[in-house]
Motif scaffolding. Sequence first.
Motif, PDB file in Angstrom:
ATOM      1  N   ARG A 135      -9.218  35.512  -6.022  1.00  0.00           N
ATOM      2  CA  ARG A 135      -7.757  34.934  -5.684  1.00  0.00           C
ATOM      3  C   ARG A 135      -8.466  33.908  -5.402  1.00  0.00           C
ATOM      4  N   ASN A 136      -9.665  33.024  -5.223  1.00  0.00           N
ATOM      5  CA  ASN A 136     -10.183  32.151  -4.407  1.00  0.00           C
ATOM      6  C   ASN A 136     -10.486  31.080  -6.714  1.00  0.00           C
ATOM      7  N   LYS A 137     -10.819  31.623  -6.883  1.00  0.00           N
ATOM      8  CA  LYS A 137     -10.949  31.223  -7.925  1.00  0.00           C
ATOM      9  C   LYS A 137     -10.197  30.928  -8.992  1.00  0.00           C
ATOM     10  N   ARG A 138      -8.829  31.592  -9.079  1.00  0.00           N
ATOM     11  CA  ARG A 138      -7.284  31.526  -9.709  1.00  0.00           C
ATOM     12  C   ARG A 138      -7.039  29.962  -9.074  1.00  0.00           C
ATOM     13  N   MET A 139      -7.164  29.823  -7.602  1.00  0.00           N
ATOM     14  CA  MET A 139      -6.241  29.324  -6.895  1.00  0.00           C
ATOM     15  C   MET A 139      -7.453  28.026  -6.899  1.00  0.00           C
ATOM     16  N   ASN A 140      -7.683  27.632  -7.745  1.00  0.00           N
ATOM     17  CA  ASN A 140      -9.245  26.458  -8.002  1.00  0.00           C
ATOM     18  C   ASN A 140      -8.729  26.118  -8.912  1.00  0.00           C
ATOM     19  N   GLN A 141      -8.530  27.384  -9.694  1.00  0.00           N
ATOM     20  CA  GLN A 141      -7.891  26.412 -11.366  1.00  0.00           C
ATOM     21  C   GLN A 141      -6.404  25.792 -11.182  1.00  0.00           C
TER      22      GLN A 141
END
Length: 148
Positions: free
Chosen positions: A141-147
């Motif tokens: 989830r954090n990775k998606r938000m950063n992208q």
Amino acid sequence: MLRKAFSRLELVFLLVFSTSILFVGTGTIAVAQEDEILDRLYGSGVHAYKRGDYKRAHELFSIAIETGNRDPRTLYFRGLTYLKLGRPEQADQDFYRAAAREVDDGNVTLLVDQSLIRVQGPDRYRLESARTDVLRERHLRNKRMNQE
């Protein structure tokens, strides 16, 4: 006359300030006492669990959780208790809720690890699977938000 009015104003301010400190202090004491009670319920639940009194352990953990205990260890141990009582679906629910709280807090992982050190075998594997799943989900989830 101005001096008398200023003295009254000082007196009112002092009274209001003192009262607010009293309420804040009393609230802090009440919260500390409540935390102590919830910690005792958790501790008593762990003792009941370790001596094999799973019904009592379940009761104590449930009371602590319903009363507002936010410590993920309480949910982990209630989940372990559910496993001993033959209720694996409810155990998994508690494991996932506990893991989410643990990840949200971030400061309790060492406490959780220390508390669970004696729990081994299939029960520990099941619990650790929930911890790993929640960590992985949070990471993705954090990775998606950063992208984005």
